[in-house]
Every structure is written in C-alpha cells, then in structure tokens.
Design a protein around this motif. Structure first.
Motif, PDB file in Angstrom:
ATOM      1  N   ARG A 121       0.830  -1.208   0.000  1.00 10.63           N
ATOM      2  CA  ARG A 121       0.000   0.000   0.000  1.00 10.63           C
ATOM      3  C   ARG A 121       0.870   1.265   0.000  1.00 10.63           C
ATOM      4  N   PHE A 122       2.071   1.169   0.542  1.00 13.20           N
ATOM      5  CA  PHE A 122       2.962   2.326   0.555  1.00 13.20           C
ATOM      6  C   PHE A 122       3.283   2.819  -0.858  1.00 13.20           C
ATOM      7  N   ASP A 123       3.153   1.947  -1.844  1.00 14.10           N
ATOM      8  CA  ASP A 123       3.420   2.361  -3.230  1.00 14.10           C
ATOM      9  C   ASP A 123       2.436   3.411  -3.718  1.00 14.10           C
ATOM     10  N   SER A 124       1.299   3.523  -3.058  1.00 14.97           N
ATOM     11  CA  SER A 124       0.278   4.466  -3.529  1.00 14.97           C
ATOM     12  C   SER A 124       0.008   5.596  -2.542  1.00 14.97           C
ATOM     13  N   VAL A 125       0.852   5.748  -1.516  1.00 15.64           N
ATOM     14  CA  VAL A 125       0.614   6.862  -0.593  1.00 15.64           C
ATOM     15  C   VAL A 125       0.863   8.176  -1.329  1.00 15.64           C
ATOM     16  N   ALA A 126       0.108   9.183  -0.939  1.00 17.43           N
ATOM     17  CA  ALA A 126       0.187  10.472  -1.618  1.00 17.43           C
ATOM     18  C   ALA A 126       0.880  11.501  -0.744  1.00 17.43           C
TER      19      ALA A 126
ATOM     20  N   ALA B 255       6.892  11.676  -3.531  1.00 15.55           N
ATOM     21  CA  ALA B 255       6.916  12.999  -2.901  1.00 15.55           C
ATOM     22  C   ALA B 255       7.616  14.041  -3.754  1.00 15.55           C
ATOM     23  N   GLY B 256       8.569  13.617  -4.576  1.00 13.54           N
ATOM     24  CA  GLY B 256       9.303  14.575  -5.392  1.00 13.54           C
ATOM     25  C   GLY B 256      10.669  14.041  -5.747  1.00 13.54           C
ATOM     26  N   SER B 257      11.561  14.923  -6.144  1.00 12.18           N
ATOM     27  CA  SER B 257      12.935  14.520  -6.475  1.00 12.18           C
ATOM     28  C   SER B 257      13.872  15.003  -5.368  1.00 12.18           C
ATOM     29  N   PHE B 258      14.847  14.156  -5.043  1.00 14.25           N
ATOM     30  CA  PHE B 258      15.746  14.439  -3.933  1.00 14.25           C
ATOM     31  C   PHE B 258      17.168  14.061  -4.307  1.00 14.25           C
ATOM     32  N   ASP B 259      18.116  14.777  -3.733  1.00 13.12           N
ATOM     33  CA  ASP B 259      19.519  14.518  -4.001  1.00 13.12           C
ATOM     34  C   ASP B 259      20.027  13.270  -3.284  1.00 13.12           C
ATOM     35  N   LEU B 260      19.336  12.880  -2.215  1.00 16.42           N
ATOM     36  CA  LEU B 260      19.758  11.731  -1.413  1.00 16.42           C
ATOM     37  C   LEU B 260      18.563  11.201  -0.643  1.00 16.42           C
TER      38      LEU B 260
END
Length: 201
Positions: free
Chosen positions: A74-79, A113-118
């Motif tokens: 279910r974590f694959d679809s958390v918003a 959630a977005g893009s992250f450097d790490l």
C-alpha cells in the motif's frame, strides 16, 4: 541564504503514510495503534528488517502478521500531503530525506513525494532515528556540516534526534502532539507552509 541544503523526514512530514496504516488495519484507531507499536519497536534501535518490525507490531495489536506485507504494498500508492508539492517546488537548495524504513520502501515512497539529491534510510545507515547515525550518514554523503542544514522533522522524536546532531529543525507537527523534552524546533507549524519563510530568512 543561511542553509545549503534542507532535509526531510519522509513518512510523516512529506507523505500521508497514516492513511495506509488505517486502511490496511480496517479501522483508523487500530491502524494508528499499529503505527505506534511499530514506532515503539524501531525507535532509536539498531536496524533490523523494517518488514519484520511491522509484522511484529501487527501481532502486538492483534492483527495478522501478514498484514505487514499488505501495508508495504500500500505504501506504493501513498500520496504527498496537499502542501508538500507546492512547497517543494519552491525549494531551490539541495533536498534530501532521512527516513526510518528500508531502502526499497524509502526509494519508492520518496519518488511519490518529489525529487531528492539523497534518500538516507535506516537500513543504509544501520540504525533507526533518532539514533544519530542516519542523520550523520546523510550529512557525510552530502559533505555538509550540521550547521549548514535545516532538517524538517515529522515527529517529536525527529526534533530531538536532529537537534542533537546539531541541525536547526523545522517541525511539521501534523499530529498536533506535545513538544519533546530533548530538543527544540526553531519553528513549529502544522504543515510545511511556513518552511519557505525559514529558508529565505
């Protein structure tokens, strides 16, 4: 700008993982008790498989251990929380995550959630927050000192953990819980909407 990077807790500060616990448990109150049992088992401990922690926590609250596998799926679809995307879109310095989960879960959820450097996970660091190792591992990977970073905590324990490492802390206190006695945030808000003012000060 005072800070060279901003770090985030993932499963509380950035995304609504609580909805997954509630849905899989089949009851909101039971889901949050399961979540609390999981947190109690892992908090500050050396890493052991995140999946096993959640299976044991399910049994603690009377749920079948197999529910943990459903939870991780279910974590694959958390918003993201509604305020997360518009705030992150305006953050112009490097962004990173320090999260109490496995590499597989942390990587998948971070993408939502977005893009992250790490993405620094408890598994990669060898310990669960608020043990200092995950925070320090992220700083080392980014080659930054704690005074150069603002950390966005999602829980009271994150406030203390990040503060003890030497980072300034913004607390997105989405659960409205009481302040910790082992650390102090430089700003506490119910969400991320006050973050940009701190970063731009």
């Amino acid at each position: 700008m005072k800070y060279r990077a901003v770090g985030f807790d993932l499963l509380t500060a950035l995304v609504d993982s609580w909805s997954a616990w509630k849905a899989v448990a089949g009851d909101a109150e039971l889901g949050m008790r399961w979540h609390a049992a999981s947190q109690a088992r892992l908090r500050g401990q050396p890493y052991r498989p995140y999946e096993e922690v959640n299976r044991d926590a399910a049994a603690d609250v009377g749920l079948p251990r197999e529910k943990a596998d459903e939870l991780l799926a279910r974590f694959d679809s958390v918003a993201p929380w509604p305020d997360t995307p518009p705030v992150l879109d305006r953050v112009t310095i490097p962004r990173f995550i320090v999260t109490n989960c496995s590499i597989a879960v942390g990587t998948r959820v971070a993408r939502s959630a977005g893009s992250f450097d790490l993405v620094m996970t408890a598994e990669r660091a060898g310990a669960y927050k608020p043990d200092p190792r995950p925070y320090r591992a992220a700083l080392a990977a980014l080659r930054l000192g704690p005074g150069e970073v603002l950390f966005v905590a999602g829980s009271a324990h994150d406030v203390g953990g990040a503060t003890r490492v030497g980072m300034d802390v913004y607390w997105a206190n989405r659960g409205g819980v009481g302040a910790p006695n082992d650390g102090r945030a430089i700003r506490e808000e119910p969400d991320l909407r006050g973050l940009l003012a701190v970063l731009e000060a």
